[in-house]
Design a protein around this motif. Structure first.
Motif, short mmCIF file in Angstrom:
data_model
loop_
_atom_site.label_atom_id
_atom_site.label_comp_id
_atom_site.label_asym_id
_atom_site.label_seq_id
_atom_site.Cartn_x
_atom_site.Cartn_y
_atom_site.Cartn_z
N GLY A 86 -24.23 -17.92 34.79
CA GLY A 86 -25.44 -18.42 35.45
C GLY A 86 -26.16 -19.54 34.73
N PHE A 87 -25.68 -19.95 33.55
CA PHE A 87 -26.37 -21.02 32.83
C PHE A 87 -26.18 -22.34 33.58
CE2 PHE A 87 -26.62 -24.39 29.62
CZ PHE A 87 -27.91 -24.16 29.16
N LYS A 88 -27.28 -23.05 33.81
CA LYS A 88 -27.24 -24.29 34.59
C LYS A 88 -27.56 -25.54 33.77
CE LYS A 88 -26.62 -22.18 38.54
NZ LYS A 88 -25.26 -21.97 38.93
N ARG A 90 -27.21 -28.23 30.22
CA ARG A 90 -26.19 -29.13 29.68
C ARG A 90 -25.18 -28.35 28.84
NH1 ARG A 90 -31.03 -31.10 28.71
NH2 ARG A 90 -30.99 -30.35 26.57
#
Length: 128
Positions: A86-88, A90
């Motif tokens: 789920g990390f969006k 950089r």
């Protein structure tokens, strides 16, 4: 051109203040590279940096802290080759050969290539 700093792996006195000052002076991203830090130590370091700068911090370890802080980036490496679900933000990555760069560059904002010098062959400096 972007300016990116990478912290020392060791604890340094006043480090949070120094990181903030560097970001204020125009550094684009500060990589928090602390491979021996526990999650608690990393949490403490991040919390001691003003939330204003958290989106310009990049974690090398303890990716789970992105659930507690608005961290801007994750740096993938041999210990942590994939981002947390789920990390969006950089993504960047450490590579150790041009072949690795080719294999891993997709989806990365940038990659680090190191080491670039052969440390087996010391250079002798001539004194003037």
């Amino acid at each position: 051109m972007q300016i990116i700093i990478v912290t020392s792996p060791d604890c340094k006195a006043g480090e949070a203040r120094i990181i903030e000052e560097m970001l204020q002076q125009g550094v684009d991203y500060a990589h928090l590279r602390k491979p021996k830090y526990t999650a608690g130590q990393m949490r403490e370091l991040i919390a001691s940096i003003s939330a204003r700068w958290h989106d310009r911090l990049v974690l090398h370890d303890h990716f789970e802290l992105t659930k507690e802080f608005q961290i801007g980036g994750l740096h993938l490496n041999g210990r942590h080759p994939t981002p947390c679900p789920g990390f969006k933000g950089r993504l960047s990555r450490s590579c150790h050969s041009l072949q690795e760069v080719e294999e891993h560059k997709d989806g990365m904002r940038y990659v680090f290539l190191s080491p670039i010098f052969d440390y087996c062959c010391p250079v002798k400096l001539k004194r003037a």
